[in-house]
Scaffold this motif. Structure first.
Motif, mmCIF file in Angstrom:
data_model
loop_
_atom_site.group_PDB
_atom_site.id
_atom_site.type_symbol
_atom_site.label_atom_id
_atom_site.label_comp_id
_atom_site.label_asym_id
_atom_site.label_seq_id
_atom_site.Cartn_x
_atom_site.Cartn_y
_atom_site.Cartn_z
ATOM 1 N N ALA A 1 6.500 -3.010 10.478
ATOM 2 C CA ALA A 1 7.852 -2.675 10.023
ATOM 3 C C ALA A 1 7.848 -1.907 8.708
ATOM 4 C CB ALA A 1 8.689 -3.948 9.874
ATOM 5 N N ALA A 2 6.706 -1.900 8.036
ATOM 6 C CA ALA A 2 6.612 -1.257 6.722
ATOM 7 C C ALA A 2 6.263 0.217 6.849
ATOM 8 C CB ALA A 2 5.556 -1.968 5.867
ATOM 9 N N ASP A 3 6.916 1.012 6.021
ATOM 10 C CA ASP A 3 6.564 2.433 5.895
ATOM 11 C C ASP A 3 5.611 2.659 4.737
ATOM 12 O OD1 ASP A 3 7.953 3.319 8.074
ATOM 13 O OD2 ASP A 3 9.576 4.256 6.941
ATOM 14 N N ALA A 4 5.493 1.659 3.846
ATOM 15 C CA ALA A 4 4.606 1.799 2.687
ATOM 16 C C ALA A 4 4.313 0.433 2.085
ATOM 17 C CB ALA A 4 5.233 2.701 1.627
ATOM 18 N N HIS A 5 3.180 0.347 1.398
ATOM 19 C CA HIS A 5 2.850 -0.801 0.556
ATOM 20 C C HIS A 5 3.384 -0.513 -0.836
ATOM 21 C CE1 HIS A 5 0.061 -2.970 3.111
ATOM 22 N NE2 HIS A 5 -0.627 -1.869 3.336
ATOM 23 N N ILE B 1 -0.899 3.665 6.082
ATOM 24 C CA ILE B 1 0.418 3.837 5.474
ATOM 25 C C ILE B 1 0.293 4.161 3.982
ATOM 26 C CG2 ILE B 1 1.509 2.344 7.183
ATOM 27 C CD1 ILE B 1 1.876 0.223 5.087
ATOM 28 N N PRO B 2 1.283 4.867 3.445
ATOM 29 C CA PRO B 2 1.272 5.195 2.017
ATOM 30 C C PRO B 2 1.274 3.939 1.153
ATOM 31 C CG PRO B 2 2.934 6.473 3.171
ATOM 32 C CD PRO B 2 2.433 5.446 4.135
ATOM 33 N N LYS B 3 0.685 4.069 -0.015
ATOM 34 C CA LYS B 3 0.596 2.966 -0.946
ATOM 35 C C LYS B 3 1.138 3.425 -2.301
ATOM 36 C CE LYS B 3 -3.312 3.344 0.908
ATOM 37 N NZ LYS B 3 -3.107 3.699 2.296
ATOM 38 N N TYR B 4 1.961 2.591 -2.897
ATOM 39 C CA TYR B 4 2.457 2.818 -4.254
ATOM 40 C C TYR B 4 1.949 1.660 -5.098
ATOM 41 C CZ TYR B 4 5.547 6.162 -2.051
ATOM 42 O OH TYR B 4 6.044 7.222 -1.335
ATOM 43 N N VAL B 5 1.261 1.973 -6.172
ATOM 44 C CA VAL B 5 0.709 0.936 -7.034
ATOM 45 C C VAL B 5 1.323 1.069 -8.424
ATOM 46 C CG1 VAL B 5 -1.358 2.314 -7.530
ATOM 47 C CG2 VAL B 5 -1.387 -0.129 -7.944
ATOM 48 N N VAL B 6 1.834 -0.048 -8.926
ATOM 49 C CA VAL B 6 2.429 -0.078 -10.255
ATOM 50 C C VAL B 6 1.333 -0.432 -11.249
ATOM 51 C CG1 VAL B 6 4.119 -1.217 -11.730
ATOM 52 C CG2 VAL B 6 4.681 -0.727 -9.331
ATOM 53 N N SER B 7 1.049 0.490 -12.163
ATOM 54 C CA SER B 7 -0.020 0.276 -13.135
ATOM 55 C C SER B 7 0.129 1.216 -14.318
ATOM 56 C CB SER B 7 -1.389 0.509 -12.478
ATOM 57 O OG SER B 7 -2.414 0.405 -13.434
ATOM 58 N N ASP C 1 -3.973 8.125 0.180
ATOM 59 C CA ASP C 1 -2.513 8.125 0.243
ATOM 60 C C ASP C 1 -1.895 7.107 -0.713
ATOM 61 O OD1 ASP C 1 -0.082 9.131 0.968
ATOM 62 O OD2 ASP C 1 -0.039 8.226 2.959
ATOM 63 N N THR C 2 -2.427 7.094 -1.952
ATOM 64 C CA THR C 2 -1.936 6.180 -2.980
ATOM 65 C C THR C 2 -1.297 6.970 -4.113
ATOM 66 O OG1 THR C 2 -3.632 4.529 -2.503
ATOM 67 C CG2 THR C 2 -2.592 4.410 -4.654
ATOM 68 N N THR C 3 -0.137 6.508 -4.537
ATOM 69 C CA THR C 3 0.580 7.081 -5.668
ATOM 70 C C THR C 3 0.722 6.011 -6.735
ATOM 71 O OG1 THR C 3 1.838 8.512 -4.182
ATOM 72 C CG2 THR C 3 2.741 8.170 -6.396
ATOM 73 N N VAL C 4 0.428 6.355 -7.974
ATOM 74 C CA VAL C 4 0.563 5.418 -9.091
ATOM 75 C C VAL C 4 1.956 5.570 -9.697
ATOM 76 C CG1 VAL C 4 -0.323 4.721 -11.351
ATOM 77 C CG2 VAL C 4 -1.905 5.485 -9.570
ATOM 78 N N ILE C 5 2.623 4.446 -9.883
ATOM 79 C CA ILE C 5 3.908 4.413 -10.592
ATOM 80 C C ILE C 5 3.630 3.839 -11.968
ATOM 81 C CG2 ILE C 5 6.230 3.436 -10.655
ATOM 82 C CD1 ILE C 5 6.090 3.227 -7.584
ATOM 83 N N LEU D 1 6.617 -2.924 1.622
ATOM 84 C CA LEU D 1 6.027 -4.256 1.709
ATOM 85 C C LEU D 1 5.217 -4.575 0.464
ATOM 86 C CD1 LEU D 1 5.471 -6.804 3.414
ATOM 87 C CD2 LEU D 1 3.561 -5.546 4.470
ATOM 88 N N VAL D 2 5.601 -5.652 -0.200
ATOM 89 C CA VAL D 2 4.893 -6.163 -1.371
ATOM 90 C C VAL D 2 4.103 -7.380 -0.911
ATOM 91 C CG1 VAL D 2 5.111 -7.118 -3.693
ATOM 92 C CG2 VAL D 2 6.771 -5.420 -2.890
#
Length: 191
Positions: free
Chosen positions: A50-54, A84-90, A102-106, A126-127
């Motif tokens: 169901a997730a489009d991204a992590h 799936i794309p990944k967004y990482v908060v760091s 396919d990882t983007t840093v926020i 999805l977290v």
């Protein structure tokens, strides 16, 4: 508009730290002490589909990035985890895409950036794990659904999903399902 779904393995006393054992903590690997059965596995797979991204915090991201890209023969679940794309908060990572594709840093204005991601059309963000991020998202009213897979263990110490806070958050129960091994799957939504 996307939904933010926070999914956690958690002990009866609220510990969410190191369920898989990769962090080397005293009780690491505790999620393997109870068999959640095929129903639990199916829930986790459906959640991922169901997730489009992590959407991950740095510690969880680094653990996942060290494991998932190297796993052979993990089938559809592993393929989906890697695809799936990944967004990482760091605030410290620079080139996360080199570690796990396919990882983007926020880095900056995290709440505004995640709000922007949430407003885009699509499936769930999805977290998993990422306790500090999950707490921040809850504080800012950005969580649409909370999945808690509660294991029949009291660990006594370890990082808790909900640290001490002065803010009360009211939730409504969406579903409660017992799984094999005494594991309980709880779904909550903001009240």
């Amino acid at each position: 508009m996307s939904r933010i779904v926070v999914s956690e393995f958690i002990s009866l006393d609220g510990v969410m730290e190191d369920p898989g054992g990769g962090e080397g903590t005293t009780h690491g690997g505790w999620a393997f002490l109870a068999d959640r059965g095929p129903e639990g596995d199916s829930f986790k797979f459906d959640e991922l589909l169901a997730a489009d991204a992590h959407l991950l915090g740095r510690v969880t991201y680094e653990g996942f990035a060290a494991a998932w890209p190297t796993m052979e023969g993990t089938g559809e679940f592993g393929e989906r985890m890697n695809k799936i794309p990944k967004y990482v908060v760091s605030s410290t990572l620079t080139d996360a895409d080199a570690t796990w594709t396919d990882t983007t840093v926020i880095r900056d204005d995290v709440v505004a950036e995640i709000s922007r991601l949430k407003e885009a059309p699509g499936g769930d963000l999805l977290v998993q794990g990422s306790g500090q991020l999950a707490h921040t998202l809850m504080q800012h009213g950005l969580v649409d659904e909370l999945h808690l897979m509660v294991f029949p263990l009291i660990l006594g110490d370890g990082k808790r999903l909900f640290p001490d806070t002065d803010d009360m958050v009211r939730l409504t129960l969406g579903d409660a399902k017992p799984l094999r091994g005494g594991v309980l799957l709880l779904t909550y939504r903001p009240a």
